[in-house]
Design a protein around this motif. Sequence first.
Motif, PDB file in Angstrom:
ATOM      1  N   LEU A 171     -15.159  10.238  -2.709  1.00 31.76           N
ATOM      2  CA  LEU A 171     -14.926   9.780  -1.339  1.00 31.76           C
ATOM      3  C   LEU A 171     -15.002  10.967  -0.396  1.00 31.76           C
ATOM      4  N   THR A 172     -15.581  10.741   0.763  1.00 30.78           N
ATOM      5  CA  THR A 172     -15.579  11.767   1.808  1.00 30.78           C
ATOM      6  C   THR A 172     -14.219  11.726   2.506  1.00 30.78           C
ATOM      7  N   PRO A 173     -13.863  12.770   3.241  1.00 34.50           N
ATOM      8  CA  PRO A 173     -12.604  12.727   3.984  1.00 34.50           C
ATOM      9  C   PRO A 173     -12.497  11.518   4.924  1.00 34.50           C
ATOM     10  N   SER A 174     -13.590  11.145   5.573  1.00 28.32           N
ATOM     11  CA  SER A 174     -13.526   9.980   6.476  1.00 28.32           C
ATOM     12  C   SER A 174     -13.335   8.678   5.694  1.00 28.32           C
TER      13      SER A 174
ATOM     14  N   GLN B  89      -9.651   8.459   4.833  1.00 27.43           N
ATOM     15  CA  GLN B  89      -8.903   8.022   6.024  1.00 27.43           C
ATOM     16  C   GLN B  89      -9.070   6.517   6.257  1.00 27.43           C
ATOM     17  N   GLU B  90     -10.278   6.007   6.092  1.00 24.32           N
ATOM     18  CA  GLU B  90     -10.543   4.574   6.281  1.00 24.32           C
ATOM     19  C   GLU B  90      -9.792   3.751   5.241  1.00 24.32           C
ATOM     20  N   LEU B  91      -9.805   4.197   3.998  1.00 21.19           N
ATOM     21  CA  LEU B  91      -9.075   3.498   2.938  1.00 21.19           C
ATOM     22  C   LEU B  91      -7.594   3.442   3.260  1.00 21.19           C
ATOM     23  N   PHE B  92      -7.026   4.557   3.688  1.00 24.59           N
ATOM     24  CA  PHE B  92      -5.610   4.572   4.058  1.00 24.59           C
ATOM     25  C   PHE B  92      -5.346   3.623   5.224  1.00 24.59           C
ATOM     26  N   ALA B  93      -6.236   3.588   6.201  1.00 31.17           N
ATOM     27  CA  ALA B  93      -6.057   2.715   7.368  1.00 31.17           C
ATOM     28  C   ALA B  93      -6.098   1.230   6.986  1.00 31.17           C
ATOM     29  N   LEU B  94      -6.895   0.884   5.992  1.00 34.26           N
ATOM     30  CA  LEU B  94      -7.023  -0.511   5.554  1.00 34.26           C
ATOM     31  C   LEU B  94      -5.911  -0.930   4.586  1.00 34.26           C
ATOM     32  N   SER B  95      -5.185   0.033   4.056  1.00 33.20           N
ATOM     33  CA  SER B  95      -4.179  -0.239   3.020  1.00 33.20           C
ATOM     34  C   SER B  95      -2.870  -0.736   3.602  1.00 33.20           C
ATOM     35  N   GLU B  96      -2.140  -1.437   2.767  1.00 29.80           N
ATOM     36  CA  GLU B  96      -0.789  -1.888   3.098  1.00 29.80           C
ATOM     37  C   GLU B  96       0.210  -0.894   2.516  1.00 29.80           C
ATOM     38  N   SER B  97       1.356  -0.740   3.193  1.00 25.89           N
ATOM     39  CA  SER B  97       2.432   0.115   2.687  1.00 25.89           C
ATOM     40  C   SER B  97       3.365  -0.695   1.810  1.00 25.89           C
ATOM     41  N   TYR B  98       3.921  -0.052   0.802  1.00 33.47           N
ATOM     42  CA  TYR B  98       4.864  -0.688  -0.124  1.00 33.47           C
ATOM     43  C   TYR B  98       6.093   0.205  -0.261  1.00 33.47           C
TER      44      TYR B  98
ATOM     45  N   ALA C 160      -4.493  15.339   2.835  1.00 31.23           N
ATOM     46  CA  ALA C 160      -4.908  14.654   4.053  1.00 31.23           C
ATOM     47  C   ALA C 160      -3.876  14.922   5.141  1.00 31.23           C
ATOM     48  N   SER C 161      -4.352  15.057   6.342  1.00 33.54           N
ATOM     49  CA  SER C 161      -3.462  15.234   7.484  1.00 33.54           C
ATOM     50  C   SER C 161      -3.210  13.858   8.089  1.00 33.54           C
ATOM     51  N   LEU C 162      -1.960  13.439   8.054  1.00 28.85           N
ATOM     52  CA  LEU C 162      -1.555  12.150   8.614  1.00 28.85           C
ATOM     53  C   LEU C 162      -0.311  12.365   9.455  1.00 28.85           C
ATOM     54  N   GLU C 163      -0.306  11.776  10.638  1.00 30.76           N
ATOM     55  CA  GLU C 163       0.848  11.868  11.532  1.00 30.76           C
ATOM     56  C   GLU C 163       1.246  13.318  11.779  1.00 30.76           C
ATOM     57  N   GLY C 164       0.252  14.205  11.835  1.00 32.45           N
ATOM     58  CA  GLY C 164       0.511  15.602  12.110  1.00 32.45           C
ATOM     59  C   GLY C 164       1.115  16.393  10.961  1.00 32.45           C
ATOM     60  N   ARG C 165       1.108  15.814   9.767  1.00 29.75           N
ATOM     61  CA  ARG C 165       1.665  16.484   8.589  1.00 29.75           C
ATOM     62  C   ARG C 165       0.630  16.481   7.479  1.00 29.75           C
ATOM     63  N   LEU C 166       0.714  17.466   6.592  1.00 25.64           N
ATOM     64  CA  LEU C 166      -0.195  17.565   5.463  1.00 25.64           C
ATOM     65  C   LEU C 166       0.412  16.864   4.251  1.00 25.64           C
ATOM     66  N   TRP C 167      -0.305  15.901   3.702  1.00 18.73           N
ATOM     67  CA  TRP C 167       0.155  15.095   2.566  1.00 18.73           C
ATOM     68  C   TRP C 167      -0.733  15.349   1.359  1.00 18.73           C
TER      69      TRP C 167
ATOM     70  N   ARG D  95     -12.727  -5.084   2.749  1.00 17.91           N
ATOM     71  CA  ARG D  95     -13.389  -3.919   3.341  1.00 17.91           C
ATOM     72  C   ARG D  95     -13.124  -2.642   2.542  1.00 17.91           C
ATOM     73  N   CYS D  96     -12.217  -2.686   1.567  1.00 18.17           N
ATOM     74  CA  CYS D  96     -11.940  -1.520   0.720  1.00 18.17           C
ATOM     75  C   CYS D  96     -12.945  -1.380  -0.423  1.00 18.17           C
ATOM     76  N   GLU D  97     -13.676  -2.435  -0.703  1.00 17.17           N
ATOM     77  CA  GLU D  97     -14.599  -2.417  -1.857  1.00 17.17           C
ATOM     78  C   GLU D  97     -15.523  -1.202  -1.919  1.00 17.17           C
ATOM     79  N   PRO D  98     -16.069  -0.720  -0.798  1.00 17.81           N
ATOM     80  CA  PRO D  98     -16.948   0.454  -0.900  1.00 17.81           C
ATOM     81  C   PRO D  98     -16.221   1.735  -1.329  1.00 17.81           C
ATOM     82  N   TYR D  99     -14.900   1.739  -1.240  1.00 17.89           N
ATOM     83  CA  TYR D  99     -14.127   2.956  -1.470  1.00 17.89           C
ATOM     84  C   TYR D  99     -13.423   3.010  -2.820  1.00 17.89           C
ATOM     85  N   ILE D 100     -13.321   1.875  -3.485  1.00 20.73           N
ATOM     86  CA  ILE D 100     -12.624   1.831  -4.775  1.00 20.73           C
ATOM     87  C   ILE D 100     -13.547   1.227  -5.832  1.00 20.73           C
ATOM     88  N   LEU D 101     -13.113   1.278  -7.068  1.00 26.42           N
ATOM     89  CA  LEU D 101     -13.972   0.790  -8.154  1.00 26.42           C
ATOM     90  C   LEU D 101     -13.714  -0.663  -8.534  1.00 26.42           C
ATOM     91  N   LEU D 102     -12.489  -1.147  -8.343  1.00 18.27           N
ATOM     92  CA  LEU D 102     -12.172  -2.516  -8.747  1.00 18.27           C
ATOM     93  C   LEU D 102     -11.115  -3.089  -7.815  1.00 18.27           C
TER      94      LEU D 102
END
Length: 94
Positions: free
Chosen positions: A11-14, A17-26, A45-52, A79-86
Amino acid sequence: MLESECSAWSLTPSQVQELFALSESYQESPYSQFYQLPCSISGEASLEGRLWQFVINGGGTATLSNGDEVRYLGCRDKRCEPYILLLTDDMEGS
């Protein structure tokens, strides 16, 4: 077959980021709701101004950590299908 897909998966950095944006939090790991594949992508990854630190499993789950804070994500959106395997089917028919 899965072994070759795992070795070719990246996965590229973008895309991360797209995968994280499409994901649900648990609140805790959604392990039982997603396929767990023997391959993952890890990085920072830099999220919310912090390095994770992150680990993305080929089945669509991700864990983000920053010090003692851990966040769990899962993507069941088509829409996550292009970024994951299953993509999950919520384990229907298993």
